[in-house]
Design a protein around this motif. Structure first.
Motif, PDB file in Angstrom:
ATOM      1  N   GLU A 737       0.552  -1.107   0.357  1.00 26.37           N
ATOM      2  CA  GLU A 737      -0.332   0.499  -0.309  1.00 26.37           C
ATOM      3  C   GLU A 737       0.818   1.063  -0.066  1.00 26.37           C
ATOM      4  N   GLY A 738       2.278   1.462  -0.020  1.00 24.61           N
ATOM      5  CA  GLY A 738       2.988   2.143   0.444  1.00 24.61           C
ATOM      6  C   GLY A 738       2.696   3.473   1.708  1.00 24.61           C
ATOM      7  N   PHE A 739       2.261   2.659   2.933  1.00 26.06           N
ATOM      8  CA  PHE A 739       2.296   3.282   3.834  1.00 26.06           C
ATOM      9  C   PHE A 739       3.130   3.014   5.049  1.00 26.06           C
ATOM     10  N   PHE A 740       4.353   3.343   4.787  1.00 26.55           N
ATOM     11  CA  PHE A 740       5.750   3.545   4.882  1.00 26.55           C
ATOM     12  C   PHE A 740       5.339   3.990   6.587  1.00 26.55           C
ATOM     13  N   GLU A 741       4.975   4.398   7.156  1.00 29.61           N
ATOM     14  CA  GLU A 741       5.035   5.567   8.214  1.00 29.61           C
ATOM     15  C   GLU A 741       4.852   4.579   9.139  1.00 29.61           C
ATOM     16  N   CYS A 742       4.270   3.596   9.760  1.00 31.06           N
ATOM     17  CA  CYS A 742       3.661   2.348  10.289  1.00 31.06           C
ATOM     18  C   CYS A 742       4.838   1.506  10.783  1.00 31.06           C
ATOM     19  N   ALA A 743       5.442   1.348   9.548  1.00 27.06           N
ATOM     20  CA  ALA A 743       5.803  -0.235   9.421  1.00 27.06           C
ATOM     21  C   ALA A 743       7.721   0.226  10.296  1.00 27.06           C
ATOM     22  N   ASP A 744       7.746   0.469  11.939  1.00 26.51           N
ATOM     23  CA  ASP A 744       8.269   0.956  13.065  1.00 26.51           C
ATOM     24  C   ASP A 744       8.053  -0.481  13.700  1.00 26.51           C
ATOM     25  N   PRO A 745       9.304   0.004  14.239  1.00 27.99           N
ATOM     26  CA  PRO A 745       9.040  -1.815  15.537  1.00 27.99           C
ATOM     27  C   PRO A 745       8.565  -0.955  16.860  1.00 27.99           C
ATOM     28  N   ASN A 746       8.446   0.188  16.757  1.00 33.15           N
ATOM     29  CA  ASN A 746       8.543   0.849  18.201  1.00 33.15           C
ATOM     30  C   ASN A 746       7.093   0.847  18.532  1.00 33.15           C
ATOM     31  N   LEU A 747       5.912   1.361  16.957  1.00 35.48           N
ATOM     32  CA  LEU A 747       4.903   1.158  16.880  1.00 35.48           C
ATOM     33  C   LEU A 747       4.312  -0.297  17.381  1.00 35.48           C
ATOM     34  N   ALA A 748       4.622  -1.354  16.245  1.00 31.62           N
ATOM     35  CA  ALA A 748       4.774  -2.962  16.545  1.00 31.62           C
ATOM     36  C   ALA A 748       3.787  -2.845  17.971  1.00 31.62           C
ATOM     37  N   ILE A 749       5.328  -2.519  18.831  1.00 36.03           N
ATOM     38  CA  ILE A 749       5.072  -2.738  20.274  1.00 36.03           C
ATOM     39  C   ILE A 749       3.943  -2.074  20.964  1.00 36.03           C
ATOM     40  N   SER A 750       3.805  -0.783  20.691  1.00 29.80           N
ATOM     41  CA  SER A 750       2.997   0.195  20.829  1.00 29.80           C
ATOM     42  C   SER A 750       2.056  -1.037  20.915  1.00 29.80           C
ATOM     43  N   ALA A 751       1.636  -1.466  19.926  1.00 30.47           N
ATOM     44  CA  ALA A 751       0.227  -2.289  19.537  1.00 30.47           C
ATOM     45  C   ALA A 751       0.076  -3.305  20.173  1.00 30.47           C
ATOM     46  N   VAL A 752       1.120  -3.889  20.460  1.00 28.57           N
ATOM     47  CA  VAL A 752       0.998  -5.444  21.143  1.00 28.57           C
ATOM     48  C   VAL A 752       0.425  -5.098  22.338  1.00 28.57           C
ATOM     49  N   TRP A 753       0.957  -3.851  23.048  1.00 24.64           N
ATOM     50  CA  TRP A 753       1.072  -3.483  24.841  1.00 24.64           C
ATOM     51  C   TRP A 753      -0.608  -3.346  24.583  1.00 24.64           C
ATOM     52  N   THR A 754      -1.124  -2.117  23.526  1.00 23.41           N
ATOM     53  CA  THR A 754      -1.918  -1.936  24.078  1.00 23.41           C
ATOM     54  C   THR A 754      -2.981  -2.895  24.101  1.00 23.41           C
ATOM     55  N   PHE A 755      -3.223  -3.676  22.572  1.00 25.34           N
ATOM     56  CA  PHE A 755      -4.036  -4.455  22.671  1.00 25.34           C
ATOM     57  C   PHE A 755      -3.979  -5.371  24.027  1.00 25.34           C
ATOM     58  N   ARG A 756      -3.075  -5.900  24.665  1.00 19.57           N
ATOM     59  CA  ARG A 756      -3.022  -6.498  26.057  1.00 19.57           C
ATOM     60  C   ARG A 756      -3.402  -5.481  26.613  1.00 19.57           C
ATOM     61  N   ASP A 757      -2.963  -4.498  27.619  1.00 21.31           N
ATOM     62  CA  ASP A 757      -3.783  -4.081  28.248  1.00 21.31           C
ATOM     63  C   ASP A 757      -5.726  -3.415  27.817  1.00 21.31           C
ATOM     64  N   LEU A 758      -6.005  -3.633  26.684  1.00 20.81           N
ATOM     65  CA  LEU A 758      -7.133  -4.104  26.338  1.00 20.81           C
ATOM     66  C   LEU A 758      -7.851  -4.741  26.265  1.00 20.81           C
ATOM     67  N   GLY A 759      -7.724  -5.733  26.608  1.00 21.58           N
ATOM     68  CA  GLY A 759      -8.092  -7.644  26.740  1.00 21.58           C
ATOM     69  C   GLY A 759      -8.131  -8.495  25.614  1.00 21.58           C
ATOM     70  N   VAL A 760      -7.296  -7.493  24.783  1.00 16.94           N
ATOM     71  CA  VAL A 760      -7.622  -8.364  22.887  1.00 16.94           C
ATOM     72  C   VAL A 760      -6.568  -9.506  23.421  1.00 16.94           C
ATOM     73  N   LEU A 761      -5.340  -9.125  24.396  1.00 12.47           N
ATOM     74  CA  LEU A 761      -4.539 -10.627  24.296  1.00 12.47           C
ATOM     75  C   LEU A 761      -4.271 -10.417  25.631  1.00 12.47           C
ATOM     76  N   GLN A 762      -4.187 -12.223  25.875  1.00 11.40           N
ATOM     77  CA  GLN A 762      -3.757 -11.991  27.065  1.00 11.40           C
ATOM     78  C   GLN A 762      -2.517 -12.883  27.935  1.00 11.40           C
ATOM     79  N   GLN A 763      -1.348 -12.920  28.526  1.00 12.85           N
ATOM     80  CA  GLN A 763      -0.813 -13.233  28.693  1.00 12.85           C
ATOM     81  C   GLN A 763      -0.453 -14.120  30.108  1.00 12.85           C
ATOM     82  N   MET A 764      -0.307 -15.228  29.742  1.00 15.34           N
ATOM     83  CA  MET A 764      -0.298 -15.905  30.307  1.00 15.34           C
ATOM     84  C   MET A 764       1.231 -17.107  30.958  1.00 15.34           C
ATOM     85  N   PRO A 765       1.757 -17.548  31.817  1.00 19.76           N
ATOM     86  CA  PRO A 765       2.707 -17.965  32.440  1.00 19.76           C
ATOM     87  C   PRO A 765       2.856 -19.543  31.872  1.00 19.76           C
ATOM     88  N   SER A 766       4.248 -20.117  31.295  1.00 19.01           N
ATOM     89  CA  SER A 766       4.323 -21.136  31.151  1.00 19.01           C
ATOM     90  C   SER A 766       6.166 -21.721  31.250  1.00 19.01           C
TER      91      SER A 766
END
Length: 797
Positions: A737-766
């Protein structure tokens, strides 16, 4: 075949023409003017009047606003006590000899005699060494740990290093500017006889070398710098300790019940107490080092700040003066163009090679400008006393947003968001829970002050214009006007800029700095076409433009909230006149702004802990009205918004303390139900509205694509593994799509952590460590689409 040869020939001609434009100064006859700072600028950096009112009043005088700037690396004959032709050639060396370096005190012996450390050695403290351990061996262990933390600095080595650094800085930078008024505030704060604690942002590894040089040149003595052990090799650590560096021993992060951890933390406490009692200035970085992928706030910085807070609370020192600091660059020196690099320890030889590369590129690339910002100092004791009264109830992001995302609830809870991404380390965990919260909020408060006092550099303005307004290209004549407009808008919002001079020369200097990401093409009318190079270089421009976001953050949040409010009423591609017909009630605007505030990470917003979300909502609405995007609309039968004559002042108080939002405020919000607004129909408003929305588009696009990726990701997986999956998906989508602005590692980390806080992702011990799982609520495709739709309502295409 003929067509391919013609295309290749045209490409070669265009590349040679572009190279000629760079080397000939864009084909224009311009006077070479070095960008420098003017005298009259908005004075920024005042401390918080809510939390520290006494410091706000006592450590500032309006006369200091007119003192202007000084270039700290400009050392001439007048800066020494000598005169003559030989002095003019040796002025750097003579200047370094004349700097006042206090004698090295017998700190190790005083640290060993510390009461807290003696209790640990003798076993009288919990977890001490009295359980079968020989005190002599424990003392040797204490000396080893102390040698890991610090070393006595050598005056001769400091002078030699200052001389070499002065020559190096003059080769790499055009100037290093410092406001004399800010320096006068710091000097006034030191007159109280209290230790000076500088709390800084962290843009480059040069920050830890540049700040001690600046303070030494201004007569504040040798600055002790807290370094991250991850950024330095053992050889480089040994050198930095000789120059005043401090390092946290690895044993300090052991568990609270570990005897080795107890001993190491006791040594660190004793070393910090001795440093504060001797009133040596200390520099702590509140941001993670450059290249570190993770939270913005540094866990190491919070640890050292917690030691200072604990020393004040225990009465070791009566108080400490905190100074928010920021260093801004046109371009961060030595920063790689590839944003996907990770943090690599810097060795002594690697550093030497980097210095040689910088010196070699001195004559081959334009030099950059630097601004050092020292905000108004404030009392730690005063902040501690006043800040605790601003604490209120908080809820997690899952409690606040998940019911609204899924359509189960429409009311936004009247409470603040609790979101903490920075992990607490051993010394900070040893504090009480209330003190840990105090340190976290203090660090966020100070980092907010540092960021808001930072000047916006020319590269940030240029990157924002090219990325968010003219990604398909813009003529240089038009770009000159756009650059001037955005500079004025930045100054009008109370933010300083780190440049001045002739407009054409400034634009030429800025484009030459960004030449790796920008192409210049001559057109037949004699003008130049400036085009951002497509590809991953747009990610680099997005990072540069992020430096402009704090100046327009309120308006950007408000514009995206308005976009979300209109998303269900008007097609996004509809004409501006059609969107201006819709009436927007104040309560609806409040709700949309609150939803977006909860969605955006705290590391991006950096809201002051003493300011409630509802106060910020009103600030956002006021900013939209002030900039002309919203106009008040009087509904039939309602009292005019400007009609205050019929209000009954005796009925109730019309003012409330800042941040005091309780049940009694419901009347005010009911009164706001009759207030409506429309989008302004001025000709400049559509472009400005789109520009504001696009300032937040890289982050929001990354969140939306992360929602799209939920049904494609391979779960369960570790946090780092899933983040790498998401980053690869963002990169693949950017290629399509040519939208390179969001292809950033820090933005990917922010998305994962935000979804974890939002309850979309759950963290379990293993057994293999914590693993991420998709929440049962979001396993259905319907709820995933609701999440994506909720995020995309704030995005303006």
């Amino acid at each position: 075949m003929v067509t391919m040869l013609e295309a290749r020939l045209q490409t070669q001609q265009r590349n040679s023409q572009e190279t000629g434009l760079w080397s000939s100064g864009f084909g224009m006859k311009l006077e070479a003017v070095t960008p420098f700072l003017g005298k009259y600028r908005p004075f920024v950096g005042r401390c918080c009047q809510t939390c520290t009112p006494k410091s706000w009043e006592s450590l500032f005088h309006r006369s200091i606003m007119d003192l202007g700037f000084c270039n700290v690396i400009l050392v001439k004959e007048e800066n020494t006590r000598f005169r003559g032709w030989l002095v003019r050639r040796l002025c750097y060396f003579l200047w370094s000899l004349e700097q006042h370096i206090p004698p090295c005190q017998d700190a190790p012996q005083k640290i060993m005699e510390s009461t807290g450390l003696q209790n640990v050695i003798s076993g009288r403290a919990p977890g001490g060494a009295g359980e079968g351990q020989v005190p002599g061996l424990v003392k040797k262990e204490v000396q080893r740990i102390l040698g890991h933390i610090q070393a006595p600095f050598h005056p001769f080595l400091l002078r030699l290093f200052s001389w070499a650094l002065l020559r190096f800085l003059n080769c790499v930078f055009l100037n290093v500017q410092l406001h004399k008024g800010q320096m006068k505030m710091v000097h006034k704060a030191t007159q109280a006889g209290l230790p000076l604690i500088l709390l800084s942002t962290h843009k480059s590894l040069l920050d830890g070398i540049l700040m001690p040089f600046v303070l030494l040149s201004q007569g504040l003595g040798v600055l002790r710098v807290v370094w991250d052990p991850r950024t330095c090799s053992p050889t480089l650590r040994a050198l930095l300790k000789k120059l005043g560096g401090l390092f946290l021993p690895p044993e300090a992060n052991l568990t609270l019940d570990s005897s080795e951890g107890v001993l190491a933390r006791a040594v660190v406490h004793a070393a910090m107490e001795q440093l504060l009692v001797s009133r040596q200035p200390l520099l702590i970085f509140l941001e993670e080092p450059p290249g570190a992928q993770g939270p913005r706030l540094s866990a190491l910085g919070q640890t050292w700040l917690g030691l200072v807070v604990q020393a004040v609370q225990m009465g070791v020192i009566p108080d400490a003066m905190l100074v928010p600091v920021a260093i801004t660059y046109d371009l961060v020196p030595g920063a790689p163009c590839d944003v996907y690099h990770s943090l690599v320890p810097l060795g002594l030889w690697t550093g030497a090679l980097a210095v040689l590369r910088s010196l070699w590129s001195w004559g081959h690339s334009p030099r950059v400008c630097v601004r050092v910002h020292l905000a108004q100092p404030f009392s730690l004791q005063e902040y501690t006393t006043n800040a605790r009264s601003c604490w209120g109830s908080r809820q997690t992001l899952e409690q606040l947003l998940q019911p609204i995302v899924l359509g189960q609830c429409n009311v936004v809870p009247d409470t603040e968001k609790e979101q903490e991404w920075t992990p607490a380390t051993g010394p900070l965990l040893a504090l009480k829970e209330e003190d840990q919260l105090l340190v976290r909020r203090l660090s966020r408060h100070v980092l907010n002050a540092s960021v808001t006092s930072s000047a916006v550099m020319s590269t940030a303005i240029m990157a924002a214009l090219l990325l968010f307004k003219h990604q398909k290209g813009v003529f240089l004549s038009q770009l000159l006007g756009e650059f001037s407009w955005l500079t004025e808008e930045t100054l009008l919002r109370g933010f300083d800029v780190g440049f001045s001079g002739q407009l054409q020369c400034l634009v030429q200097h800025t484009l030459s700095l960004l030449r790796a990401h920008v192409a210049l093409l001559r057109v037949h009318q004699g003008d130049l076409l400036v085009v951002p190079r497509p590809g991953p270089g747009l990610t680099r421009l997005a990072r540069l433009s992020a430096e402009l976001l704090p100046a327009f953050l309120s308006e950007a949040v408000g514009a995206c909230a308005v976009r979300g409010l209109l998303a269900g009423r008007v097609p996004p591609e509809g004409p501006w006149e059609l969107q201006g017909i819709e009436l927007l009630s104040q309560n609806e605007l409040y709700r949309q702004i609150l939803l977006l505030l909860h969605l955006l990470p705290q590391d991006l917003l950096l809201l002051q802990p003493c300011q409630s979300s509802y106060c910020y909502c009103q600030e956002v609405l006021d900013r939209l009205i002030q900039c002309g995007l919203l106009v008040a609309e009087e509904t039939p039968g309602s009292r005019a918004a400007c009609d205050t004559g019929r209000q009954r002042l005796s009925a109730k108080l019309l003012w409330k303390p800042s941040g005091d939002f309780t049940d009694s405020d419901s009347d005010d919000f009911e009164e706001a139900e009759g207030r409506y607004f429309r989008l302004s129909q001025q000709s400049r408003c559509p472009d400005f509205f789109l520009f504001l929305c696009r300032l937040l588009s890289p982050l929001l696009q990354a969140f939306a694509q992360a929602a799209t990726f939920l049904h494609q990701g391979q779960l369960p997986d570790t946090e780092s593994g899933y983040t790498e999956q998401l980053l690869q998906f963002l990169q693949a989508t950017a290629q399509e799509e040519g939208f390179f602005e969001c292809a950033d590692p820090n933005l990917a980390i922010s998305a994962v952590w935000t979804f974890r806080d939002l309850g979309v992702l759950q963290q379990m011990p293993s057994p293999a460590g914590p693993m991420l799982y998709l929440s049962p609520t979001f396993t259905s495709r319907e709820n995933q689409e609701k999440l994506e739709q909720f995020i995309r309502q704030f995005i303006c295409s």
